[in-house]
Design a protein around this motif. Structure first.
Motif, PDB file in Angstrom:
ATOM      1  N   LYS A 687       0.829  -1.212   0.000  1.00 31.43           N
ATOM      2  CA  LYS A 687       0.000   0.000   0.000  1.00 31.43           C
ATOM      3  C   LYS A 687       0.858   1.255   0.000  1.00 31.43           C
ATOM      4  O   LYS A 687       0.554   2.235  -0.694  1.00 31.43           O
ATOM      5  N   ASN A 688       1.924   1.239   0.780  1.00 32.91           N
ATOM      6  CA  ASN A 688       2.787   2.421   0.878  1.00 32.91           C
ATOM      7  C   ASN A 688       3.779   2.531  -0.271  1.00 32.91           C
ATOM      8  O   ASN A 688       4.434   3.567  -0.426  1.00 32.91           O
ATOM      9  N   GLY A 689       3.931   1.457  -1.066  1.00 32.37           N
ATOM     10  CA  GLY A 689       4.898   1.487  -2.148  1.00 32.37           C
ATOM     11  C   GLY A 689       6.337   1.511  -1.653  1.00 32.37           C
ATOM     12  O   GLY A 689       7.204   2.116  -2.296  1.00 32.37           O
ATOM     13  N   ASP A 690       6.601   0.856  -0.529  1.00 31.16           N
ATOM     14  CA  ASP A 690       7.942   0.863   0.057  1.00 31.16           C
ATOM     15  C   ASP A 690       8.885  -0.042  -0.733  1.00 31.16           C
ATOM     16  O   ASP A 690       8.477  -0.987  -1.404  1.00 31.16           O
ATOM     17  N   PHE A 691      10.179   0.258  -0.597  1.00 31.31           N
ATOM     18  CA  PHE A 691      11.224  -0.591  -1.148  1.00 31.31           C
ATOM     19  C   PHE A 691      11.467  -1.756  -0.179  1.00 31.31           C
ATOM     20  O   PHE A 691      11.437  -1.583   1.047  1.00 31.31           O
ATOM     21  N   VAL A 692      11.711  -2.933  -0.732  1.00 29.79           N
ATOM     22  CA  VAL A 692      12.041  -4.107   0.069  1.00 29.79           C
ATOM     23  C   VAL A 692      13.289  -4.762  -0.516  1.00 29.79           C
ATOM     24  O   VAL A 692      13.607  -4.604  -1.701  1.00 29.79           O
ATOM     25  N   GLY A 693      14.002  -5.508   0.317  1.00 30.56           N
ATOM     26  CA  GLY A 693      15.239  -6.133  -0.110  1.00 30.56           C
ATOM     27  C   GLY A 693      15.197  -7.641  -0.001  1.00 30.56           C
ATOM     28  O   GLY A 693      14.345  -8.217   0.677  1.00 30.56           O
ATOM     29  N   TYR A 694      16.134  -8.303  -0.671  1.00 30.84           N
ATOM     30  CA  TYR A 694      16.278  -9.758  -0.610  1.00 30.84           C
ATOM     31  C   TYR A 694      17.742 -10.102  -0.862  1.00 30.84           C
ATOM     32  O   TYR A 694      18.535  -9.251  -1.286  1.00 30.84           O
ATOM     33  N   GLN A 695      18.100 -11.341  -0.605  1.00 31.27           N
ATOM     34  CA  GLN A 695      19.488 -11.774  -0.747  1.00 31.27           C
ATOM     35  C   GLN A 695      19.807 -12.121  -2.194  1.00 31.27           C
ATOM     36  O   GLN A 695      18.995 -12.728  -2.907  1.00 31.27           O
ATOM     37  N   HIS A 696      20.996 -11.807  -2.605  1.00 28.27           N
ATOM     38  CA  HIS A 696      21.437 -12.045  -3.977  1.00 28.27           C
ATOM     39  C   HIS A 696      21.413 -13.542  -4.305  1.00 28.27           C
ATOM     40  O   HIS A 696      21.885 -14.370  -3.533  1.00 28.27           O
ATOM     41  N   GLY A 697      20.830 -13.887  -5.457  1.00 29.17           N
ATOM     42  CA  GLY A 697      20.804 -15.267  -5.917  1.00 29.17           C
ATOM     43  C   GLY A 697      19.735 -16.122  -5.292  1.00 29.17           C
ATOM     44  O   GLY A 697      19.636 -17.310  -5.616  1.00 29.17           O
ATOM     45  N   SER A 698      18.943 -15.576  -4.412  1.00 31.07           N
ATOM     46  CA  SER A 698      17.950 -16.370  -3.701  1.00 31.07           C
ATOM     47  C   SER A 698      16.675 -16.513  -4.521  1.00 31.07           C
ATOM     48  O   SER A 698      16.344 -15.668  -5.367  1.00 31.07           O
ATOM     49  N   PHE A 699      15.942 -17.601  -4.255  1.00 33.81           N
ATOM     50  CA  PHE A 699      14.650 -17.818  -4.890  1.00 33.81           C
ATOM     51  C   PHE A 699      13.593 -16.866  -4.352  1.00 33.81           C
ATOM     52  O   PHE A 699      12.471 -16.819  -4.877  1.00 33.81           O
ATOM     53  N   VAL A 700      13.941 -16.098  -3.305  1.00 38.48           N
ATOM     54  CA  VAL A 700      12.977 -15.172  -2.705  1.00 38.48           C
ATOM     55  C   VAL A 700      12.520 -14.133  -3.717  1.00 38.48           C
ATOM     56  O   VAL A 700      11.412 -13.592  -3.613  1.00 38.48           O
ATOM     57  N   LEU A 701      13.363 -13.844  -4.709  1.00 35.71           N
ATOM     58  CA  LEU A 701      12.962 -12.897  -5.747  1.00 35.71           C
ATOM     59  C   LEU A 701      11.669 -13.348  -6.413  1.00 35.71           C
ATOM     60  O   LEU A 701      10.751 -12.547  -6.623  1.00 35.71           O
ATOM     61  N   GLY A 702      11.569 -14.621  -6.771  1.00 34.22           N
ATOM     62  CA  GLY A 702      10.339 -15.129  -7.376  1.00 34.22           C
ATOM     63  C   GLY A 702       9.158 -15.046  -6.430  1.00 34.22           C
ATOM     64  O   GLY A 702       8.036 -14.769  -6.848  1.00 34.22           O
ATOM     65  N   LEU A 703       9.403 -15.262  -5.129  1.00 34.83           N
ATOM     66  CA  LEU A 703       8.327 -15.165  -4.155  1.00 34.83           C
ATOM     67  C   LEU A 703       7.801 -13.744  -4.061  1.00 34.83           C
ATOM     68  O   LEU A 703       6.586 -13.513  -3.986  1.00 34.83           O
ATOM     69  N   LEU A 704       8.698 -12.755  -4.068  1.00 34.16           N
ATOM     70  CA  LEU A 704       8.277 -11.360  -3.984  1.00 34.16           C
ATOM     71  C   LEU A 704       7.461 -10.954  -5.212  1.00 34.16           C
ATOM     72  O   LEU A 704       6.498 -10.178  -5.100  1.00 34.16           O
ATOM     73  N   LYS A 705       7.819 -11.481  -6.356  1.00 36.94           N
ATOM     74  CA  LYS A 705       7.037 -11.181  -7.554  1.00 36.94           C
ATOM     75  C   LYS A 705       5.639 -11.787  -7.447  1.00 36.94           C
ATOM     76  O   LYS A 705       4.658 -11.184  -7.891  1.00 36.94           O
ATOM     77  N   LYS A 706       5.558 -12.977  -6.867  1.00 35.28           N
ATOM     78  CA  LYS A 706       4.243 -13.587  -6.676  1.00 35.28           C
ATOM     79  C   LYS A 706       3.392 -12.783  -5.703  1.00 35.28           C
ATOM     80  O   LYS A 706       2.164 -12.781  -5.798  1.00 35.28           O
ATOM     81  N   LEU A 707       4.052 -12.105  -4.752  1.00 44.81           N
ATOM     82  CA  LEU A 707       3.325 -11.270  -3.793  1.00 44.81           C
ATOM     83  C   LEU A 707       2.945  -9.920  -4.385  1.00 44.81           C
ATOM     84  O   LEU A 707       2.445  -9.049  -3.674  1.00 44.81           O
TER      85      LEU A 707
END
Length: 976
Positions: A687-707
């Protein structure tokens, strides 16, 4: 009387004459049923079959005096498909046989069954066992041997008993060899056994060809082989060559099908020597007196005629002749010619087209399929045109022969012998006798070994800049040697220590020419699929997408993905902190409940309780005062009605729970819960349009896109220091509002700075870290078992303490730092109870009130409208309920009673025997009225309004005549 002794020679002469007469007559009436026999008379099976067929024919008619007898016409196929076909055509055309026994091989039978179908002549084979031959497609094919596919379940149960995960079939490139493989593969796959390779050997393969194929198998990891071929020259040469190059040694498993086990008794000691430790299956032949007698006869005949050793093929040939003879006796000899030439093609240029159709064929086929008896091989029972599957013996080649180590039955599985009956289907090796494996060892081979070429397993490891506690790759500049350390590496070494065998390996960093990481973790896992790595060790998380390409071991770390955010301490600085224990909806619902409860109590008490009467402003105030005063239990007004008491009891109980919960929550906020996260859930970030971070090379990137995070709002980091720097800056100053990562990494990060950051939000389920292997690798099962042994024991605790230090509660306290306000969802049940109680009380009160005052609404003597009657009812409700005990006062003893009737005038009620002179005839003023019922006596004295009073006056009883009441007195009083 004649002497009988003198007549005896004449009597015997007469008997001999009669016997000769009947014999000659019987010979003249014997009819023959022509049957063809097509065999390879140059093979052991062919020679054995011919001898057994001849003995069976002689034995049958010695035991049965039938007039219709089989007349056999034998032809030699010369080990050739064309020769077998030519022999069959000759028998059908020139001899006009009505059935053919044979041929020997499945390839020959494949051609002959088509002739049988065309001419309706049954083709009966006791040795063609390929599953490719089927009576459903060729109805005139009768198999009096076992279908090869009948043994695949026995082999599968044997493999499952010893927990081998993959095997390689070795079979001859013939119809017989290839026919079994599809069914065998299906049976193995049902038990999770893979077939990574199939070794096909041509029938005419040279020794060099066989040796090359065996050397190829030696370079593979699999050590379990299933051999499916006849015990001919090819099968014998295969095992001799395997023995020669060292493949019939410890660590190898050889399983043979019944094509070889059925002929073990017919081979010489040299072949048996090359098969030491081999395990196989063969049809079980039950013992019987007839079988033992036949074996003795066969042994004598073998010495005379140099026949081969007897095998089950000879027994099947023997039973086939008996079955055919019984069937022929059922149908008898046909009256017409055996072949109907009219159904053939006369004008033709080939012999095949002029064979005609057998008239007796269909009846003979049905008679054969319906024949059942006890033969030398056991029960002769045809199911769908082929012999019913019996139990299988599990045999072990040891010494100069073989020995039985168990029995497999379709309904019970594996057992030690026929006398042992399992309640459930068993595939346990404990139900087998001791097996002597190749190398003369009783240790069960694991079925998998490192290749003999000396290669080590290439273990891929990730290269990363941060979180070196998990995996760290270092390179010695002097020696250029690579050193890999970390938590995951120690776990891997501990797992290898739990394996029952050594596993040589070498670590290969996944890096580019510059020493940096060559890609993401998905790229690293994919290298195993491309066979560049034999496994991957490191902080690689088990995910569904990666499992499509590799097999993971069981996880050895915590699972899940969550987010870490900064924390703040602003509860005590807020002037409105007292509102936070309850959510907005709960505050509103509580207020509404207070007002409604006060209104219900006023409604129930208004007519009977002086405390709830008075001016409108006082009554409205009483509604709010009474309900809110219960919050601190400060109400002094007593309730009179039972319905009111019922409602108040329920309400006080609810208030008690609300106040207790509020107090506990507020106390927690002001004392323990001093730290609050800056962000509480993912929706707030989106809602706030905040920036979020994740670890390099992690599959979490795909999870964040799904969210549904915008990729432009995602920032990548490598180390805990970068996490802390980004979170401290915040989303608006070049940092981020939250970091998403896996729980093991978050624990490491919070252990370093738990006073500034916390883990919040939902945990997205994952399976933790696992070891990756190629699809179908036999290592997965053993490694997973070893992982359980490590994680369930003290080794894992020691490894965690070595890399992460003593277990800290700091990382786990993140989720407890913030407790949400109490919500309506937690208390709606209480409000529901209050609402139901109030509604029931109001319903009972309304029904009672309307019933008692029904004349106000239903009186039809006047012309008032219904609306006017409702208004009158409301006015009547506003009056006191004089029937209530609260508005009656009884005096002590017997005395007079005054009851107010007119406002402002006290009208005495006088008993008839009381003197009227004792009463004042003047109006009584400044007393209590209906509206001033709740006032005190001092207040009433200062009132200037007329009131109606009820007085109770004790008057002495005067025995006198009834006084007369004047007109003036009747105005102010009436006798009661």
């Amino acid at each position: 009387m004649r002497n009988p002794i003198k007549l005896s020679p004449l009597f015997f002469l007469l008997m001999i004459f009669c016997y000769l007469f009947f014999v000659v007559t019987a010979q003249n009436t014997t009819e023959f049923f022509e049957v063809g026999v097509v065999l390879d008379l140059g093979t052991k099976v062919g020679k054995m079959g011919e001898s057994c067929i001849s003995m069976a024919l002689s034995d049958f008619y010695a035991a049965h005096n039938y007039t219709t007898k089989l007349l056999l016409h034998t032809r030699d196929s010369n080990k050739d498909i064309v020769g077998a076909t030519a022999a069959a055509v000759d028998l059908l055309k020139n001899v006009q046989v009505k059935a053919i026994i044979g041929p020997e091989t499945s390839a020959e039978a494949k051609f002959l069954v088509d002739l049988g179908t065309k001419t309706q002549v049954p083709i009966i084979s006791f040795s063609a066992s390929s599953p490719s031959l089927s009576s459903t497609r060729t109805p005139y094919f009768v198999r009096t041997t076992l279908n090869d596919s009948a043994q695949v379940n026995a082999i599968s149960a044997l493999v499952r008993a010893f927990r081998w995960r993959q095997l390689v079939p070795i079979y001859e490139d013939t119809d017989y060899g290839k026919g079994l493989i599809p069914d065998l593969t299906d049976a193995l796959q049902e038990t999770n056994v893979r077939v990574p390779y199939r070794s096909v050997i041509p029938p005419d393969a040279t020794d060099d060809h066989i040796a090359a194929e065996l050397y190829k198998l030696m370079t593979m990891q699999t050590r379990v082989f299933v051999v499916h071929m006849f015990m001919t020259t090819l099968g014998v040469r295969l095992f001799k060559k395997a023995k020669e190059i060292g493949m019939v040694n410890e660590g190898y498993v050889w399983i043979v099908t019944d094509g070889m086990t059925n002929m073990l008794d017919t081979v010489n000691s040299t072949v048996i020597e090359s098969m030491q430790g081999v395990v196989g299956v063969k049809p079980h032949v039950p013992r019987s007196r007839e079988l033992e007698t036949f074996r003795a006869r066969w042994a004598r005949k073998m010495l005379i005629e140099s026949n081969p050793e007897l095998s089950v093929f000879g027994l099947w040939a023997y039973d086939t002749v008996w079955a055919l003879a019984r069937a022929v006796n059922k149908i008898g000899k046909p009256k017409l010619g055996s072949i109907d030439k009219s159904k053939g093609i006369i004008d033709n240029s080939t012999d095949l087209a002029s064979l005609g159709v057998s008239r007796v064929g269909p009846k003979l086929l049905d008679a054969i399929k319906g024949t059942r008896f006890r033969g030398l091989s056991g029960d002769f029972d045809l199911i769908h045109g082929q012999l019913k599957s019996p139990a299988y013996q599990i045999v072990n080649v040891v010494g100069k022969s073989w020995r039985e180590i168990g029995i497999w039955r379709p309904e019970n599985g594996i057992s030690r012998d026929l006398s042992a009956v399992n309640e459930m289907y068993s595939t346990s090796k404990d139900d087998l006798k001791v097996v002597i494996w190749p190398g003369e060892t009783t240790t069960v081979p694991k079925g998998w070994e490192m290749p003999t070429d000396g290669k080590k397993l290439k273990i891929g490891v990730p290269v990363k800049d941060g979180f070196s506690e998990f995996v760290k790759v270092e390179r010695d500049s002097a020696t250029n040697a690579t050193r890999v350390t970390g938590f995951t590496i120690d776990v891997f070494n501990a797992v290898l220590g739990e394996l029952p065998y050594a596993l040589p390996y070498e670590f290969v960093p996944f890096e580019g020419p510059d020493g940096a990481s060559a890609g993401t973790y998905n790229d690293l896992i994919y290298q195993v699929y491309l066979q560049k790595y034999d496994a991957v060790v490191g902080d690689a998380t088990i995910t569904a997408n990666r499992s499509l390409y590799v097999d993971f071991s069981l996880p050895y770390t915590d699972s899940g993905v969550s987010m870490v955010v900064p924390i703040k301490d602003d509860n005590k600085k807020s002037a409105w902190v007292f509102l936070k224990p309850l959510s907005r909806n709960l505050w509103l619902m509580t207020g509404v409940a207070f007002i409604l409860t006060g209104f219900v109590v006023w409604l129930l008490e208004h007519r009977i309780n002086p405390d709830f009467r008075g001016p409108p402003s006082q009554q409205v105030g009483m509604i709010f005062w009474f309900s809110f005063s219960t919050l601190v239990f400060a109400h002094k007004e007593r309730v009179i009605g039972n319905l009111t008491r019922f409602v108040v009891i329920i309400w006080v109980f609810v208030v008690l729970i609300l106040t207790s919960s509020y107090t506990a929550s507020l106390t927690s906020m002001l004392t323990v819960e001093q730290l609050l996260p800056t962000v509480t859930d993912v929706d707030e970030l989106l809602k706030n349009g905040d920036f979020v971070g994740y670890q390099h090379g992690s599959f979490v990137l795909g999870l964040l896109k799904k969210l549904k995070f915008d990729e432009s709002k995602l920032r990548v980091y490598n180390s805990p220091d970068e996490y802390a720097d980004a979170l401290s800056k915040g989303s608006g100053n070049g940092g981020v509002a939250a970091i998403f990562d896996e729980i093991p990494y978050i624990k490491v990060f919070l252990a370093q700075s738990c006073n500034r950051y916390t883990m919040v939000g939902p945990t997205y389920k994952t399976d933790g870290f696992g070891l990756a292997f190629p699809k179908g690798s036999p290592l997965v099962s053993d490694v997973s078992t070893a992982v359980l042994n490590v994680t369930e024991g003290p080794k894992m605790v020691a490894i965690e303490q070595a890399w992460f230090g003593p277990q800290s509660t700091c990382a786990d306290s993140g989720t407890a730092l913030h407790s949400n306000s109490l919500t309506l969802e937690s208390f709606w049940g209480l409000f529901l109870i209050v609402g139901i109680a109030a509604a029931l009380a109001l319903l009972v009160f309304l029904i009672s009130f309307l019933y008692k005052n029904r004349d106000v609404l239903l009186n039809g003597d006047d012309d008032r409208s219904f609306i006017q009657r409702l208004i009158d009812m409301v006015k009547h409700f506003d009056q006191r309920d004089l029937s209530s005990h609260t508005f009656r006062r009884e005096g002590a003893g017997e005395g007079g009673v005054y009851e107010a009737k007119n406002a402002g005038v006290a009208t005495p009620r006088v008993h008839p025997w009381q003197s009227p002179s004792s009463f004042s005839h003047s109006p009584v003023r400044n007393l209590v009225t209906d509206e001033d019922e709740g006032f005190t006596s001092s207040e009433l004295q200062n009132s200037n309004r007329d009131v109606s009073v009820e007085l109770t006056i004790s008057i002495p009883v005067i025995e006198a005549p009834t006084p007369e009441i004047t007109t003036e007195q009747s105005t102010y009083a009436e006798f009661k």
